[in-house]
Every structure is written in C-alpha cells, then in structure tokens.
Design a protein around this motif. Structure first.
Motif: not given
Ligand code: N01
Length: 538
Positions: A57-59, A185-190, A209-211
């Motif tokens: 969890c991030d909170s 992917g480099t979102g919160a999960t990654a 794709r996006t830093a």
């Molecule tokens: O998903 P995201 P997530 N080709 O959508 C990339 C919650 N969360 O699972 O940024 C290449 O943020 C995409 O690239 P871009 C939290 O609310 C909560 O990481 O779209 N890349 C990005 O880098 C969070 O915001 C906790 O350019 C592609 C990544 O994949 C939400 O979940 C912990 C692509 C997706 O990042 C989602 O996070 C973790 C493509 N076609 C997450 N499509 C807690 O603390 C997508 N990407 C509870």
C-alpha cells in the motif's frame, strides 16, 4: 407484477474494501437482505488480485483501514509503515471473519449483466454461474483499478516464454531466479516491482514509455511509541482524515512556492522528501497543481535527486520525466527504484531515446529495431481505470439504455455515485467522485455511509426508486471539468485523463473538489439534507 418480491433487497458487486463494508451496513445496520457477488475466491478486491513482487500500500497503514470498527483500530497491529499485499489481505480476511461477512458473499462468480425493469422497478443481475437474481438496489463495489489493461501488442500471443500482468499474478508466485525478464511499464506498480525482480532475475530489461517522478516511500517499522500515540488519538485522526483534502494527514503549505526564498523552499522540499510517502505530492506548496512555474521548482528538485541516484548520466537523463507537470500522474513511491538502474543486470529501454515497442516476438520484444530476448515478460501496463470495471458489468437502465452508450463520450454521473437513467444503482468511489485522488478507504466509507443513509431514507419514506436528474448530472459533469481545467492535470497523458487506453474518450475520471475530499463530503451531506436535491424520488 409490480409487487413481485425481489430475491434480495440489494445486490453488491465486489468484495473488496467497498463491497465488504457495504454488505456490513446493508445487512447489520439496515437489516436488509443482501447478496455480494465476487469474481475472486476470497475477499480482498485489489489486494486479492495484485500479488506481484513488492506490492504494498502507498498510504500509511494506520489510515489505510476501516474506521467503522473502532475496536479493531485498537487491536490490529500493522507490521510496517506500508504493509505488503499479503498483510492487507490477512487484515481483510480478519474483518470478513469478525463480521461474519462471507455467508452473504458468493465467490468465484462474475456478474455478466444487470438490467432494470421499468415495470417491476427491480434489477435483474446475471452471473457467469447462471444466477439471475432480482433486487431493488444494485451497488457497484467493483473498484476503480480492476479492469486489467493488456495493450494490443502485435504478436503478444506468439511469445513462447511466460507472461504475466501484474494484476493477474499467480497465487503461487513467480520465480525469477536465473531468468531474463522484461518489464513493460513504469507506473506505480512497476516502480514497486522492478527493484524486487531485479534482485532475483539474471537480467532485467525495463521498457519505459513515459518516465515518472518517483519519491521515496521510506518504508520500515513504525516506532512503537508513535503507534501507541496514534491509537490513543484515533478518534481525532478519523475526524482529521475525513475532513482533509486527500483523506490523508497531509496538508498543503499555505503559500505559493514562488513566495518562498530559495533557502526556505529547499528546506521544505528536503523536509517532505525525508518524510517520504505522499508528503511531497500532497503536502507541497498550495499552487503546485495550478502554477506551471511553482510546479517546475518541485520538478527541478526531483530531477536533481534522480541525477544523484543514477550513476550513468545517460540513464539518468532517460529517467527524468519530460513534457508534463510533476504530480499530474499518480505519484509512485519508490524503494531503491532509481538505484536499481545502477545494477549490472538491469537496463532501460526508453521509447523516446531507444525507440518504442514495435511488437512482441516468440522470443521477446522488438523495440526501436532491436530484439530483446526474455524467459518472462511482465506487463505492468495498468488498467482501464474507473469506467472500465463499470462498463464490464453490462448495465442496462431505464428503457434498456446501456451504461456503455450513456458514457460513450466519457463518464456522466451525479456526484460520482449515481447515473441519470439508472435508478437505484449506486457506484462506490465511481467516476467523478474524489476516489483515486484520496486515501481510498476514507472515500469508500464516505460513499457507503451516504448510500446506506440514502437507502434508509427511501425505506422510511416508502419510496421505491431514487434517480439522478439529467439536469443535476449535467451540472455536475460541467463542474468536474471546470475545476480540473483550472489545474495542470489535463496536460498529462495519465490514466486520470483516460489517456492510457487507445480510443478511450478523453475525460478526467475522478473529481477534484476545490475543498478536497472533505469539501466533497460536505456537498454530499448537503444534498441529502435537502431531501436528495438533484435526485428524483418516486
Ligand atoms: O498502471 P499505470 P500501474 N506500451 O497505468 C505503460 C494504483 N496503484 O498498474 O505512462 C508501452 O500507472 C504506461 O506508460 P505511459 C495507483 O493508483 C496503487 O502502474 O502510459 N507502455 C505506464 O508506464 C496507480 O496509478 C498502489 O506512457 C505502456 C505503465 O504501463 C494505478 O494503480 C500500488 C503501454 C502503466 O502504468 C495504476 O498503476 C500500485 C503500451 N501500449 C499501483 N500501455 C497502492 O499503493 C501502458 N504502458 C495501493
């Protein structure tokens, strides 16, 4: 026909935080007959599905929990500042057992359709297990980030190794030892998963794709004295988070970043950075989300931190976000994320600098004309956020109108909890409510309490249906958009803006109340106090 008794008073879809508490209130407070349908084999929702390495969890844990059970707030001991997924799941299972919730939850059952009958004024809810049950109320407790986004990469099905989406992680875990791993992917999960996978894998390649602007989580054990003090202060804490901007104990610095001297600013930035977690994001200068100039100062600070953490200046350059304002995408919290790119077994492939992903091949990924070979591919590619899980329910309201059609240009709701044309349907933390911008359990409890009070009101007043008026809904949608357009948020290609899914109509999905989640709570309470203003009760 009109008097046919329904099978249930209410059907709740989903048994995560929201479905569990909804069931608790409907059954134990209102004395209604409720049935929960849950696709998973246990409670937990997001914490049932997202089992990837590093998931936590991030909170802060002391506020990432139910507050309706004050005794449990005293009894439960979290092991760390941010508990890991298995611990949160254990907590939710404990809550389910403590309140005897499971007897009204049908697990392993996915809702495939819900339609409203204008004659009987009942909903019929259908499932993949062949159920077709009637109910007066339907409450969608489906979560905001539960519809998995698997991008349509050409050749994905041809990959001969193993591939996993982070939100559909195998329960037995994945062994990365000695493997060549690709993470997309480099979102919160990654950002959570990459440092963990890097420690095990032979080689890890990250496709960016996006830093992102990451700030340190600073996880760890919480000082027992602090835990004790918080437990003694819980009543006040609950009051504070309920009236706060983000459902957290973070408060904006009440001035512009531009008003502060460079020394003062640096001192404040250091303080927030050292505090870790969402402090830097949600407790920054008050104009951070509005003024590009102020925002730039925050971004500059993080850029300096990235350059300091990453040894190779070229890699650091790739990791520095470009083209959007700090904080307008969800803040990822990192534990050694940037440092992970200093490891010999980790490389970064950036869409801009190295070329985007072209296709998936039988042996790996082709990006920028180069083939990368993998044994395991991890898709950390996020979700069809907020509207995705609701559209997946195949909801048909009055006159058979489909929710999907009503939302073809983006979500249209009233207060994010109801939709015109869909009587007695409630959406917990639905689109156009603060939801994902807040600490979720706080917003979930607020919605559940509001919905149960609303249902109690209908029952007490002999009303069969409640429905948002089109007029109130139109005003709400315009208000949601007007507010967000005053901020820097629309400038980012974020999932908040629906920009992560090709073809998804561009719309801001949550709601940013000028007074935050506390202000939104007041609005909802005022609507109720005025006899559910903006709704038609029949
Ligand atoms: O998903 P995201 P997530 N080709 O959508 C990339 C919650 N969360 O699972 O940024 C290449 O943020 C995409 O690239 P871009 C939290 O609310 C909560 O990481 O779209 N890349 C990005 O880098 C969070 O915001 C906790 O350019 C592609 C990544 O994949 C939400 O979940 C912990 C692509 C997706 O990042 C989602 O996070 C973790 C493509 N076609 C997450 N499509 C807690 O603390 C997508 N990407 C509870």
């Amino acid at each position: 026909m009109a008097n046919t008794p329904p099978d249930f008073d209410a059907v709740v879809v989903g048994a995560g935080f929201s479905g569990m508490y909804m069931l608790k209130t409907l059954r134990d407070k209102l004395g209604l007959k409720a049935r929960v349908f849950e696709a998973g084999s246990n409670v937990g929702g997001t914490w049932y599905w997202n089992r990837y390495p590093g998931a936590r969890c991030d909170s802060d844990s002391y506020i990432y929990c139910f507050t309706f059970d004050r005794q449990l707030l005293q009894e439960w001991e979290w092991s760390e500042r941010y508990p890991e997924q298995p611990e949160i799941l254990r907590y939710l299972e404990h809550v389910a057992a403590r309140h005897d919730l499971k007897r009204d939850i049908q697990f392993g059952t996915k809702v495939t359709g819900a339609s409203f009958d204008d004659t009987t004024q009942l909903w019929t809810v259908k499932t993949d297990k062949g159920d077709a049950v009637t109910a007066r109320y339907v409450v969608a407790a489906v979560g905001t980030l539960s519809a998995t986004n698997v991008p349509k990469f050409e050749g994905l099905e041809s990959f001969r190794g193993k591939s996993y989406h982070t939100s559909q992680w195998p329960h037995e875990g994945v062994d990365f030892t000695g493997k060549r791993v690709g993470v997309i992917g480099t979102g919160a999960t990654a950002v959570q998963a990459i440092p963990e996978i890097a420690q095990q894998a032979k080689q890890l390649t990250v496709f960016q794709r996006t830093a992102n602007y990451c700030v340190p989580a600073r996880n760890g054990k919480v000082d027992p004295e602090k835990v004790k003090a918080r437990k003694a202060d819980y009543d006040a804490i609950v009051q504070r988070i309920r009236s706060s901007f983000f459902g957290q104990e973070h408060y904006f610095i009440p001035k512009s970043a531009l008003e502060a001297t460079p020394e003062e600013r640096e001192h404040e930035f250091d303080r927030m950075w050292d505090a870790g977690g969402f402090a830097f994001w949600l407790g920054n200068y008050q104009d951070m989300f509005f003024s590009a100039e102020s925002n730039r100062l925050c971004a500059d600070y993080i850029e300096r931190k990235i350059r300091k953490s990453v040894k190779d200046p070229q890699v650091a350059e790739k990791l520095i976000p470009k083209g959007y304002a700090y904080g307008t995408k969800r803040q990822p919290l990192d534990t050694n994320y940037y440092e992970t790119f200093n490891r010999d077994n980790v490389r970064l492939v950036d869409a801009e600098a190295d070329g985007p992903i072209e296709r998936i091949t039988p042996t790996g990924v082709r990006a920028g004309g180069t083939d990368y070979a993998f044994d395991i591919l991890v898709l950390a590619t996020g979700f069809d956020a907020m509207t995705g899980p609701l559209k997946a329910l195949n909801i048909a309201g009055r006159g058979g109108a489909k929710l999907e059609d009503a939302w073809k240009d983006g979500p249209r709701t009233y207060l994010g909890v109801a939709v015109a044309g869909f009587p007695n349907l409630f959406t917990i933390t639905g689109p156009q409510s603060p939801s994902v911008l807040t600490n979720m359990p706080v917003s979930i409890e607020q919605h559940v309490d509001w919905i149960s009070d609303c249902i109690a009101h209908l029952e007490a007043n002999g009303k069969r249906t409640i429905e948002a008026t089109t007029e109130a809904q139109d005003k709400w949608v315009a208000h949601v958009n007007e507010i967000v357009n005053m901020t820097l948020m629309p400038g980012a290609n974020s999932w908040y803006m629906s920009a992560n899914i090709p073809g998804k109509p561009k719309a801001f999905l949550p709601y940013l109340d000028p007074e935050g989640a506390g202000g939104y709570r007041k609005r909802c309470d005022e609507v109720a106090a005025k006899g559910y203003e903006g709704f038609a009760l029949r």
